[in-house]
Design a protein around this motif. Sequence first.
Motif, mmCIF file in Angstrom:
data_model
loop_
_atom_site.group_PDB
_atom_site.id
_atom_site.type_symbol
_atom_site.label_atom_id
_atom_site.label_comp_id
_atom_site.label_asym_id
_atom_site.label_seq_id
_atom_site.Cartn_x
_atom_site.Cartn_y
_atom_site.Cartn_z
ATOM 1 N N PRO A 33 72.983 53.934 74.156
ATOM 2 C CA PRO A 33 71.983 53.170 74.907
ATOM 3 C C PRO A 33 72.499 51.766 75.237
ATOM 4 C CG PRO A 33 71.299 53.463 72.608
ATOM 5 C CD PRO A 33 72.581 54.206 72.768
ATOM 6 N N THR A 34 72.023 51.210 76.353
ATOM 7 C CA THR A 34 72.352 49.829 76.717
ATOM 8 C C THR A 34 71.272 48.925 76.134
ATOM 9 O OG1 THR A 34 73.151 50.688 78.837
ATOM 10 C CG2 THR A 34 72.928 48.298 78.648
ATOM 11 N N ARG A 35 71.659 48.056 75.198
ATOM 12 C CA ARG A 35 70.665 47.131 74.623
ATOM 13 C C ARG A 35 70.697 45.817 75.416
ATOM 14 N NH1 ARG A 35 70.896 46.079 68.653
ATOM 15 N NH2 ARG A 35 73.167 46.337 68.688
ATOM 16 N N THR A 36 69.746 45.707 76.336
ATOM 17 C CA THR A 36 69.763 44.572 77.278
ATOM 18 C C THR A 36 69.005 43.355 76.748
ATOM 19 O OG1 THR A 36 67.819 45.477 78.387
ATOM 20 C CG2 THR A 36 69.953 46.073 79.299
ATOM 21 N N GLU A 37 68.315 43.487 75.593
ATOM 22 C CA GLU A 37 67.543 42.346 75.076
ATOM 23 C C GLU A 37 68.473 41.192 74.690
ATOM 24 O OE1 GLU A 37 67.652 45.389 73.760
ATOM 25 O OE2 GLU A 37 67.937 45.316 71.577
ATOM 26 N N ASN A 38 67.895 39.990 74.586
ATOM 27 C CA ASN A 38 68.663 38.774 74.225
ATOM 28 C C ASN A 38 69.853 38.521 75.146
ATOM 29 O OD1 ASN A 38 66.972 38.419 71.979
ATOM 30 N ND2 ASN A 38 68.269 39.753 70.714
ATOM 31 N N GLY A 39 69.606 38.640 76.448
ATOM 32 C CA GLY A 39 70.684 38.381 77.407
ATOM 33 C C GLY A 39 71.827 39.370 77.296
ATOM 34 N N GLY A 40 71.534 40.542 76.734
ATOM 35 C CA GLY A 40 72.556 41.591 76.667
ATOM 36 C C GLY A 40 73.719 41.271 75.733
ATOM 37 N N VAL A 41 73.449 40.445 74.680
ATOM 38 C CA VAL A 41 74.547 40.043 73.777
ATOM 39 C C VAL A 41 75.148 41.214 73.011
ATOM 40 C CG1 VAL A 41 73.867 37.636 73.376
ATOM 41 C CG2 VAL A 41 72.901 39.439 71.931
ATOM 42 N N ASN A 42 74.371 42.299 72.856
ATOM 43 C CA ASN A 42 74.875 43.428 72.063
ATOM 44 C C ASN A 42 75.706 44.428 72.865
ATOM 45 O OD1 ASN A 42 73.484 42.714 69.579
ATOM 46 N ND2 ASN A 42 71.603 43.212 70.698
ATOM 47 N N VAL A 43 75.665 44.312 74.190
ATOM 48 C CA VAL A 43 76.273 45.369 75.012
ATOM 49 C C VAL A 43 77.758 45.550 74.698
ATOM 50 C CG1 VAL A 43 76.760 46.150 77.364
ATOM 51 C CG2 VAL A 43 74.546 45.086 76.849
ATOM 52 N N LEU A 44 78.519 44.462 74.747
ATOM 53 C CA LEU A 44 79.962 44.600 74.504
ATOM 54 C C LEU A 44 80.277 44.949 73.039
ATOM 55 C CD1 LEU A 44 81.515 41.840 76.806
ATOM 56 C CD2 LEU A 44 81.340 44.291 77.220
ATOM 57 N N PRO A 45 79.621 44.320 72.038
ATOM 58 C CA PRO A 45 79.866 44.745 70.644
ATOM 59 C C PRO A 45 79.528 46.221 70.408
ATOM 60 C CG PRO A 45 78.823 42.585 70.668
ATOM 61 C CD PRO A 45 78.823 43.077 72.086
ATOM 62 N N ASP A 46 78.453 46.711 71.043
ATOM 63 C CA ASP A 46 78.108 48.136 70.910
ATOM 64 C C ASP A 46 79.215 49.022 71.476
ATOM 65 O OD1 ASP A 46 75.725 47.437 69.744
ATOM 66 O OD2 ASP A 46 74.451 48.015 71.451
ATOM 67 N N ILE A 47 79.742 48.611 72.640
ATOM 68 C CA ILE A 47 80.827 49.389 73.259
ATOM 69 C C ILE A 47 82.060 49.363 72.353
ATOM 70 C CG2 ILE A 47 82.464 49.438 75.196
ATOM 71 C CD1 ILE A 47 80.108 48.408 76.964
ATOM 72 N N ALA A 48 82.379 48.175 71.832
ATOM 73 C CA ALA A 48 83.553 48.049 70.951
ATOM 74 C C ALA A 48 83.406 48.951 69.724
ATOM 75 C CB ALA A 48 83.733 46.596 70.525
ATOM 76 N N ALA A 49 82.215 48.944 69.126
ATOM 77 C CA ALA A 49 81.988 49.768 67.928
ATOM 78 C C ALA A 49 82.110 51.248 68.256
ATOM 79 C CB ALA A 49 80.601 49.456 67.353
ATOM 80 N N SER A 50 81.593 51.639 69.416
ATOM 81 C CA SER A 50 81.622 53.043 69.802
ATOM 82 C C SER A 50 83.050 53.500 70.095
ATOM 83 C CB SER A 50 80.715 53.252 71.022
ATOM 84 O OG SER A 50 80.626 54.613 71.342
ATOM 85 N N VAL A 51 83.835 52.639 70.758
ATOM 86 C CA VAL A 51 85.233 52.988 71.039
ATOM 87 C C VAL A 51 86.028 53.051 69.738
ATOM 88 C CG1 VAL A 51 87.381 52.159 72.115
ATOM 89 C CG2 VAL A 51 85.232 52.102 73.413
ATOM 90 N N LYS A 52 85.777 52.094 68.849
ATOM 91 C CA LYS A 52 86.493 52.091 67.567
ATOM 92 C C LYS A 52 86.182 53.356 66.760
ATOM 93 C CE LYS A 52 87.342 47.225 66.485
ATOM 94 N NZ LYS A 52 86.750 46.036 65.878
ATOM 95 N N ALA A 53 84.903 53.756 66.747
ATOM 96 C CA ALA A 53 84.512 54.973 66.021
ATOM 97 C C ALA A 53 85.219 56.186 66.605
ATOM 98 C CB ALA A 53 82.990 55.144 66.083
ATOM 99 N N LYS A 54 85.300 56.227 67.935
ATOM 100 C CA LYS A 54 85.979 57.373 68.571
ATOM 101 C C LYS A 54 87.471 57.368 68.248
ATOM 102 C CE LYS A 54 84.110 59.859 70.805
ATOM 103 N NZ LYS A 54 83.478 61.170 70.481
#
Lengths: 312, 312
Positions: A33-54
Amino acid sequence: MKKAVFGVDVGGTSVKLGYFTIEGVLLDKWEIPTRTENGGVNVLPDIAASVKAKMEEKGLSADDVEGVGLGVPGPVKDDGTVIKCVNLGWGVFNAADELSSLLGVKVKVGNDANIAALGEMWMGGGKGHSSIVTITLGTGVGGGIILNGKMLSGVNGAGGEIGHMTLDTEETAVCNCGKCGCLEQYASATGIVRLAKKALDGSDQASSLRNVENLTAKDVFDAAKQGDELAGEQVEELGKKLGLACANIACVVDPELFVIGGGVSRAGQIILDVTEKYFRKYAFHACRETGFALAVLGNDAGIYGGARSVLG
Amino acid sequence: MKKAVFGVDVGGTSVKLGYFTIEGVLLDKWEIPTRTENGGVNVLPDIAASVKAKMEEKGLSADDVEGVGLGVPGPVKDDGTVIKCVNLGWGVFNAADELSSLLGVKVKVGNDANIAALGEMWMGGGKGHSSIVTITLGTGVGGGIILNGKMLSGVNGAGGEIGHMTLDTEETAVCNCGKCGCLEQYASATGIVRLAKKALDGSDQASSLRNVENLTAKDVFDAAKQGDELAGEQVEELGKKLGLACANIACVVDPELFVIGGGVSRAGQIILDVTEKYFRKYAFHACRETGFALAVLGNDAGIYGGARSVLG
């Protein structure tokens, strides 16, 4: 020896991710999911975590990964600076630098329409070509331009914004962008329905479309294929506007190929036929033989293009 | 240490040559006739001899010369292959390789309109910018596109052929290219006169233009500046078509600046004013603030651009 590359397509609701070989074979794809709250601060960290897990799941170290390429819904400069992504809550910052420091690998960022065009060039309707223009006919009309394998972003990130080419200076209906007479008003799914309703309301002409509730662009194409005259006229009108736009694009950037995608393009060959017919009429003779093809990657174009953008 | 570069503009009647410092200072310029007989076999040897003579005169060895850049009147591929130059009698061959082997220095070849655009970017109306579109309003309408300092040639050499953008699908008058409704039919010197005559013939409206024999585009602008209403309407019509074309170019390549040149542009600020007025109306909001400037190099744009093309 690099062997993997990731492509990421960031939408307002979900982020699509793909894990590819550097030859372009899609080995795995998934969404978060795209977490757009708080100016979207979580978007890139979420992507990084997901890529790292993969990477962990697949046993990949940073040395195995060529990089991560990202398409985002807004204008992006060549250095990865995002100008503004309203749908993500983002302001102006360098998304490539930020994600790269989170992941420790090379990151490229581009506008999602341009990135999708790169994907279609690499492994889609434009495979084998290096200079293509993609036109995406959906709720709106988007475009992406690839010249000699490179995305044309434009100084204001408006390169390939062909949905807002003005085709009729006498138009009085207003486009979402605030202007009148934009391609999007005629060639989007919304536009096709608008014009069909206008034609139905404006005459007593018999048409199978009169029996359709909640008219869609697909209904118009289906009726046209079955010989409905009013629907056929609507398809001609679409071809006239889209062919004119393509002819005007061709005398500016002169590509090898136009690739037509988006939901409306599922109507298939009929779209290419009617667009080419008017393109040949309106195009400058030197580029009159430019080819047309349907997009083939659908919603995966973005992840393919993201991966391709990293490969340079 | 390279210190000199030559720029060459090959026309159907004469070849213009310029000797520059690598910083872009024009130190000398001269012309030689274009010998088009026998398929134009003498054109490149004549240029080589003229450049060699100038090198000797100035005491330059091949080591002092960065290279020679050539603009030719026809489509050219990125590798210097000329597709066809009807005015020179040339068929298809690699003009860059041929001139390079005659001179022993690096040679670049491009289409003359694109090369002139490069010149205007380097030392003309586009100085300080790297992405510009030039529009040359002369007997016809030509164009050149420079993106990030590189010429956009197009797959068929039709990149920037904006004189043949179709702006009016209802037009019945035929353009030189065989189509109807091209920008050139409205914004060339010929087009401006054609439309003014049509307006004069089509009404009894008082106008100072009625007293002018052999009406020219300059007469139309001069009358408009003096408040002649009919002439003013013609200038508005020009601005409407040129502003629309620029708006449509902007949503494709999104440049920093439009540079308007050619004989018609000698009318000056009035051209920029009326074109910008309609551009702002028709342009997509993201690129609505794109700048406009007049070309300043005139007939020297080609030699400046030739020289610049060598510098990479």
